[in-house]
Design a protein around this motif. Sequence first.
Motif, PDB file in Angstrom:
ATOM      1  N   LYS A   1       0.847  -1.200   0.000  1.00 12.76           N
ATOM      2  CA  LYS A   1       0.000   0.000   0.000  1.00 12.76           C
ATOM      3  C   LYS A   1       0.881   1.247   0.000  1.00 12.76           C
ATOM      4  CE  LYS A   1      -4.068  -0.569   2.486  1.00 12.76           C
ATOM      5  NZ  LYS A   1      -5.219  -0.351   1.579  1.00 12.76           N
ATOM      6  N   LEU A   2       1.888   1.214   0.850  1.00 15.27           N
ATOM      7  CA  LEU A   2       2.784   2.361   0.955  1.00 15.27           C
ATOM      8  C   LEU A   2       3.509   2.609  -0.370  1.00 15.27           C
ATOM      9  CD1 LEU A   2       3.961   4.466   2.906  1.00 15.27           C
ATOM     10  CD2 LEU A   2       5.715   2.804   3.541  1.00 15.27           C
ATOM     11  N   LEU A   3       3.990   1.528  -0.934  1.00 15.11           N
ATOM     12  CA  LEU A   3       4.696   1.649  -2.213  1.00 15.11           C
ATOM     13  C   LEU A   3       3.759   2.165  -3.304  1.00 15.11           C
ATOM     14  CD1 LEU A   3       6.669  -1.714  -2.052  1.00 15.11           C
ATOM     15  CD2 LEU A   3       7.630   0.587  -1.867  1.00 15.11           C
ATOM     16  N   ALA A   4       2.549   1.667  -3.302  1.00  9.73           N
ATOM     17  CA  ALA A   4       1.574   2.085  -4.317  1.00  9.73           C
ATOM     18  C   ALA A   4       1.255   3.562  -4.181  1.00  9.73           C
ATOM     19  CB  ALA A   4       0.303   1.256  -4.184  1.00  9.73           C
ATOM     20  N   ALA A   5       1.092   3.997  -2.927  1.00 15.08           N
ATOM     21  CA  ALA A   5       0.767   5.410  -2.708  1.00 15.08           C
ATOM     22  C   ALA A   5       1.910   6.300  -3.194  1.00 15.08           C
ATOM     23  CB  ALA A   5       0.501   5.659  -1.225  1.00 15.08           C
ATOM     24  N   MET A   6       3.133   5.892  -2.863  1.00 18.57           N
ATOM     25  CA  MET A   6       4.278   6.704  -3.251  1.00 18.57           C
ATOM     26  C   MET A   6       4.415   6.754  -4.782  1.00 18.57           C
ATOM     27  SD  MET A   6       6.963   5.476  -0.281  1.00 18.57           S
ATOM     28  CE  MET A   6       8.319   6.565  -0.675  1.00 18.57           C
ATOM     29  N   THR A   7       4.210   5.614  -5.401  1.00 20.56           N
ATOM     30  CA  THR A   7       4.269   5.600  -6.856  1.00 20.56           C
ATOM     31  C   THR A   7       3.148   6.454  -7.447  1.00 20.56           C
ATOM     32  OG1 THR A   7       5.083   3.332  -6.665  1.00 20.56           O
ATOM     33  CG2 THR A   7       4.420   4.091  -8.862  1.00 20.56           C
ATOM     34  N   GLY A   8       1.960   6.343  -6.846  1.00 25.81           N
ATOM     35  CA  GLY A   8       0.821   7.128  -7.327  1.00 25.81           C
ATOM     36  C   GLY A   8       1.101   8.626  -7.243  1.00 25.81           C
ATOM     37  N   TYR A   9       1.739   9.003  -6.160  1.00 26.57           N
ATOM     38  CA  TYR A   9       2.091  10.413  -5.961  1.00 26.57           C
ATOM     39  C   TYR A   9       2.984  10.891  -7.089  1.00 26.57           C
ATOM     40  CZ  TYR A   9       4.322  14.429  -3.545  1.00 26.57           C
ATOM     41  OH  TYR A   9       4.811  15.660  -3.199  1.00 26.57           O
ATOM     42  N   LEU A  10       4.051  10.132  -7.319  1.00 27.29           N
ATOM     43  CA  LEU A  10       4.984  10.551  -8.371  1.00 27.29           C
ATOM     44  C   LEU A  10       4.300  10.542  -9.739  1.00 27.29           C
ATOM     45  CD1 LEU A  10       8.254   8.757  -7.238  1.00 27.29           C
ATOM     46  CD2 LEU A  10       7.707  11.201  -7.104  1.00 27.29           C
ATOM     47  N   ARG A  11       3.429   9.539  -9.944  1.00 29.30           N
ATOM     48  CA  ARG A  11       2.774   9.457 -11.245  1.00 29.30           C
ATOM     49  C   ARG A  11       1.835  10.643 -11.461  1.00 29.30           C
ATOM     50  NH1 ARG A  11       0.342   4.790 -11.013  1.00 29.30           N
ATOM     51  NH2 ARG A  11       2.140   3.637 -11.796  1.00 29.30           N
ATOM     52  N   PHE A  12       1.151  11.030 -10.383  1.00 31.79           N
ATOM     53  CA  PHE A  12       0.222  12.164 -10.523  1.00 31.79           C
ATOM     54  C   PHE A  12       0.935  13.396 -11.063  1.00 31.79           C
ATOM     55  CE2 PHE A  12      -1.687  16.087  -9.028  1.00 31.79           C
ATOM     56  CZ  PHE A  12      -2.990  15.943  -9.461  1.00 31.79           C
ATOM     57  N   PHE A  13       2.052  13.726 -10.458  1.00 32.27           N
ATOM     58  CA  PHE A  13       2.767  14.931 -10.895  1.00 32.27           C
ATOM     59  C   PHE A  13       3.419  14.739 -12.260  1.00 32.27           C
ATOM     60  CE2 PHE A  13       2.529  15.835  -6.317  1.00 32.27           C
ATOM     61  CZ  PHE A  13       2.032  17.127  -6.370  1.00 32.27           C
ATOM     62  N   ASP A  14       3.732  13.474 -12.544  1.00 31.33           N
ATOM     63  CA  ASP A  14       4.293  13.194 -13.853  1.00 31.33           C
ATOM     64  C   ASP A  14       3.247  13.440 -14.935  1.00 31.33           C
ATOM     65  OD1 ASP A  14       6.557  12.164 -15.338  1.00 31.33           O
ATOM     66  OD2 ASP A  14       5.251  10.468 -15.835  1.00 31.33           O
TER      67      ASP A  14
ATOM     68  N   VAL B   1      10.284  12.060   6.455  1.00 28.06           N
ATOM     69  CA  VAL B   1      11.381  11.788   5.534  1.00 28.06           C
ATOM     70  C   VAL B   1      10.847  11.292   4.196  1.00 28.06           C
ATOM     71  CG1 VAL B   1      13.380  10.335   5.100  1.00 28.06           C
ATOM     72  CG2 VAL B   1      13.077  11.386   7.351  1.00 28.06           C
ATOM     73  N   LEU B   2       9.876  10.400   4.252  1.00 33.18           N
ATOM     74  CA  LEU B   2       9.297   9.922   2.994  1.00 33.18           C
ATOM     75  C   LEU B   2       8.622  11.074   2.238  1.00 33.18           C
ATOM     76  CD1 LEU B   2       7.763   6.425   3.888  1.00 33.18           C
ATOM     77  CD2 LEU B   2       9.923   6.968   2.724  1.00 33.18           C
ATOM     78  N   GLY B   3       7.925  11.911   2.993  1.00 32.77           N
ATOM     79  CA  GLY B   3       7.260  13.061   2.361  1.00 32.77           C
ATOM     80  C   GLY B   3       8.255  13.967   1.671  1.00 32.77           C
ATOM     81  N   ASP B   4       9.332  14.268   2.370  1.00 31.63           N
ATOM     82  CA  ASP B   4      10.342  15.153   1.801  1.00 31.63           C
ATOM     83  C   ASP B   4      11.006  14.514   0.585  1.00 31.63           C
ATOM     84  OD1 ASP B   4       9.735  16.802   3.845  1.00 31.63           O
ATOM     85  OD2 ASP B   4      11.649  16.614   4.907  1.00 31.63           O
ATOM     86  N   LEU B   5      11.246  13.229   0.685  1.00 34.33           N
ATOM     87  CA  LEU B   5      11.893  12.528  -0.430  1.00 34.33           C
ATOM     88  C   LEU B   5      11.026  12.582  -1.687  1.00 34.33           C
ATOM     89  CD1 LEU B   5      14.129  10.666  -1.512  1.00 34.33           C
ATOM     90  CD2 LEU B   5      12.771   8.732  -0.696  1.00 34.33           C
ATOM     91  N   LEU B   6       9.736  12.344  -1.487  1.00 36.09           N
ATOM     92  CA  LEU B   6       8.828  12.373  -2.633  1.00 36.09           C
ATOM     93  C   LEU B   6       8.703  13.788  -3.197  1.00 36.09           C
ATOM     94  CD1 LEU B   6       5.958   9.994  -1.507  1.00 36.09           C
ATOM     95  CD2 LEU B   6       7.688   9.612  -3.279  1.00 36.09           C
ATOM     96  N   TYR B   7       8.528  14.717  -2.285  1.00 33.98           N
ATOM     97  CA  TYR B   7       8.379  16.123  -2.659  1.00 33.98           C
ATOM     98  C   TYR B   7       9.591  16.561  -3.469  1.00 33.98           C
ATOM     99  CZ  TYR B   7       7.226  21.090  -1.648  1.00 33.98           C
ATOM    100  OH  TYR B   7       6.900  22.415  -1.715  1.00 33.98           O
ATOM    101  N   GLY B   8      10.746  16.218  -2.979  1.00 33.13           N
ATOM    102  CA  GLY B   8      11.967  16.613  -3.675  1.00 33.13           C
ATOM    103  C   GLY B   8      12.129  15.895  -4.994  1.00 33.13           C
ATOM    104  N   THR B   9      11.816  14.614  -5.018  1.00 35.95           N
ATOM    105  CA  THR B   9      11.933  13.855  -6.256  1.00 35.95           C
ATOM    106  C   THR B   9      10.989  14.428  -7.308  1.00 35.95           C
ATOM    107  OG1 THR B   9      12.450  11.875  -4.980  1.00 35.95           O
ATOM    108  CG2 THR B   9      11.750  11.562  -7.271  1.00 35.95           C
ATOM    109  N   MET B  10       9.804  14.732  -6.876  1.00 35.55           N
ATOM    110  CA  MET B  10       8.812  15.290  -7.793  1.00 35.55           C
ATOM    111  C   MET B  10       9.300  16.610  -8.371  1.00 35.55           C
ATOM    112  SD  MET B  10       6.509  18.015  -7.322  1.00 35.55           S
ATOM    113  CE  MET B  10       5.865  18.137  -5.651  1.00 35.55           C
ATOM    114  N   PHE B  11       9.721  17.522  -7.511  1.00 32.36           N
ATOM    115  CA  PHE B  11      10.239  18.813  -7.974  1.00 32.36           C
ATOM    116  C   PHE B  11      11.428  18.603  -8.896  1.00 32.36           C
ATOM    117  CE2 PHE B  11       8.195  21.612  -4.730  1.00 32.36           C
ATOM    118  CZ  PHE B  11       7.822  22.613  -5.602  1.00 32.36           C
TER     119      PHE B  11
END
Lengths: 228, 228, 228, 228
Positions: free
Chosen positions: D94-107, D168-178
């Motif tokens: 679930k966690l992995l899916a959410a994180m991937t979904g987040y990145l995909r949304f911005f992509d 940390v996960l939030g920041d990592l995703l946020y930064g990766t997305m940006f």
Amino acid sequence: MSTARKPGRPIDLDLVERRRAAILDAAAKLFAEKGFAHADTQVLADVVQVSKGTVFRYFPTKRELFEASIERSLDRLRQTVDAAAEAVADPLEKLLAAMTGYLRFFDENPEVVELLILERAEFKDRKSSYFDHKEKCSETDDGWLLLLAGLIADGRFRNIPTERIKNVLGDLLYGTMFSNHMSGRTRALESQARDLFDIVFHGLLTDAERSRGGIARYLPQDAAGKSE
Amino acid sequence: MSTARKPGRPIDLDLVERRRAAILDAAAKLFAEKGFAHADTQVLADVVQVSKGTVFRYFPTKRELFEASIERSLDRLRQTVDAAAEAVADPLEKLLAAMTGYLRFFDENPEVVELLILERAEFKDRKSSYFDHKEKCSETDDGWLLLLAGLIADGRFRNIPTERIKNVLGDLLYGTMFSNHMSGRTRALESQARDLFDIVFHGLLTDAERSRGGIARYLPQDAAGKSE
Amino acid sequence: MSTARKPGRPIDLDLVERRRAAILDAAAKLFAEKGFAHADTQVLADVVQVSKGTVFRYFPTKRELFEASIERSLDRLRQTVDAAAEAVADPLEKLLAAMTGYLRFFDENPEVVELLILERAEFKDRKSSYFDHKEKCSETDDGWLLLLAGLIADGRFRNIPTERIKNVLGDLLYGTMFSNHMSGRTRALESQARDLFDIVFHGLLTDAERSRGGIARYLPQDAAGKSE
Amino acid sequence: MSTARKPGRPIDLDLVERRRAAILDAAAKLFAEKGFAHADTQVLADVVQVSKGTVFRYFPTKRELFEASIERSLDRLRQTVDAAAEAVADPLEKLLAAMTGYLRFFDENPEVVELLILERAEFKDRKSSYFDHKEKCSETDDGWLLLLAGLIADGRFRNIPTERIKNVLGDLLYGTMFSNHMSGRTRALESQARDLFDIVFHGLLTDAERSRGGIARYLPQDAAGKSE
DNA sequence: CATGAATGAGTATTCATTCAT
DNA sequence: TATGAATGAATACTCATTCAT
């Protein structure tokens, strides 16, 4: 169109008149408060609790709405002044009552002063409703000139052309009214009126100065006023 | 490095003053003609032959431009009236000259009347510049009150509180000026002034009526005016 | 051009450099505070105490001024990070020091974050200076990749492509930095850094979970990461 | 008169909603492309095929339009992430899916990144909608914290404070997305996500290095992280 | 070289009026 | 007839950039 009632929903003709009045009263207040341009018809509609479309059914343009509201105010002014004058019999007293009534009307209805100002500010092309109204009344009814003529005939007023007297008194009242409104003067109206009347009726000069020739001696050309 | 002269393009102070005046004069005319809202700053800039940006360099807002143009007009009014008064020596004559000068100023500068109207129409929050100006002048210089007091002391004016005289004369002039402007009256100014002065200085009543007690008898309360 | 001084007023070449720096520093602060469009060059000139014309002599357009100020900031960032890394010898420690130095730089120079944001907001056409800078540095100097390779060779880091490690660490820092700035996080920097490092260096999983196969089992395709 | 139906044109509520959405979507794209200041409301109106007046009926100021379009985007982000997470049952998955979904949304919705940047660039006073949104969601729903706690209880995640993990996960995703967006990274999303997850879940260190004490030895103070 | 006055392009917002229902 | 959604004209103000001195 007869008094016979038709079946179905009665047509409330009176509603039209009441609504028209309500719109005009609200408009006068709104215009006075906000100025012409900043008076929003939507706000007006909200206040009167009709739709904007309805307001425009009654008055096809904002300008016509404005003119109508000023006209209504001037009618009320005339009624007020006439009523004040009719309450007394003696001509001089009538004149004083009318003048006081005039000042009182604007004192109690300050928004009307604002309307007069706004009209000039916005519609420089149009003749001022105030003077237009005044003129029309003069045409159909020269009651005040007759009254002044009577006072002269009775030896109570000096022999000055009545038209001139009317003008000077009119200007004095007009100026006092504006002055009161715009300068925020707060004196009790009655007291102020008396002071003003004292000067214009009795004049500023002493008997001694008058018998010496009055102001005629000081005026640029001696073709000045010859009175009494 | 010796003189205080800074590097760069020197400032032409005179140009600044001339341009400021040119902008204000053009603005006064434009405002008077179009009203505040409809006076387009681009048009103003075109008239003065500068860019819109320059206009805004001199006056950061349209409102400030407006206030400044009214202020300038009122300064000119004062100068005109003072000059008229100073041309004669006799106190009464001085008063008459000032009053005539006042009326003449507005007669010759009708746009100033428009500015006064516009100011009230647009900026109801702000105290009228006209009365503000008047007040300020009164604070620093009570010359007119002294002059009136002198006329009373000399037995030429009735013994009426000088402040009251000043108010009534002020209102009369103010109203006459407005009235002339708004009603489109076209009488020769001098002739009109004489008629007006005749009434306010000599009063409307005949000697007979005055000796009978004047208007005091007709006023609601007898706390009326006590003269001479 | 030699060191020989010519007669007359000495040309203060250093002044140019000092002034350039002063302009850039003030610009960075002003941009950060007001945004690009609302940062008024007149204000900047006032702050630096030169004329607007002079500012434009140094930087022909506002945009160039902006780019220069961002460039200067990124140079300072690089210097700060390098200095932090050079202070220690051990490769892992060096890495940790660099990362902490990075976060500290933005913590102490928050206006730089703003500049990065502004650049993207205003100049979408231009490649981000930040990534441009990063790229350029990578081209000339692959020190970090070498360091990572060394850590792997030494058996201290898992065998992950160094480029990938660099990217993930870069994104993590970039995101943490932005996150700290924009969310107004106020934690002590050192403590926050340790928590972050703990996770990224040790991983989230327990030994037990790792030995069971780690996250590879849960990823959509099993072409996932094969490490160590 | 029986039903609640008012007279006049009936309101098409559906149209309102569709139009609101159309305006917001067009606005998001326009803002993202042109920036806040350079996004012309006339252009927006033209795109949506309504008048400028209508745009302002829906959103009284440009800023409110902007905020609404960002809000709508963030709602869509949340929905996307939630949907991705709900599609699987296992917590870690679930966690992995959410994180991937987040990145995909911005992509897939790159304009949303631009909106986040623009918001900060233009409205420094306002708290970032992104973090505001995040905070609000956390208040009402600590689902992710519970999920993390569960993973720890199950012995799958090391015993690290869940709040810290989330940050940390939030920041990592946020930064990766940006980072992805601003650097123009073009790697396939899935592949990138796997690399990133590998590092953050398994950690960078080898087992050998971890058993030697991990990074704690190198941190300035040894109050570092105590895990598992 | 430095100065700062002058320029003028660019744009959000309001509100009377219309008209489909 | 009443409604109120839609229209679109109209305008102050800012600020980068230029250039005369």
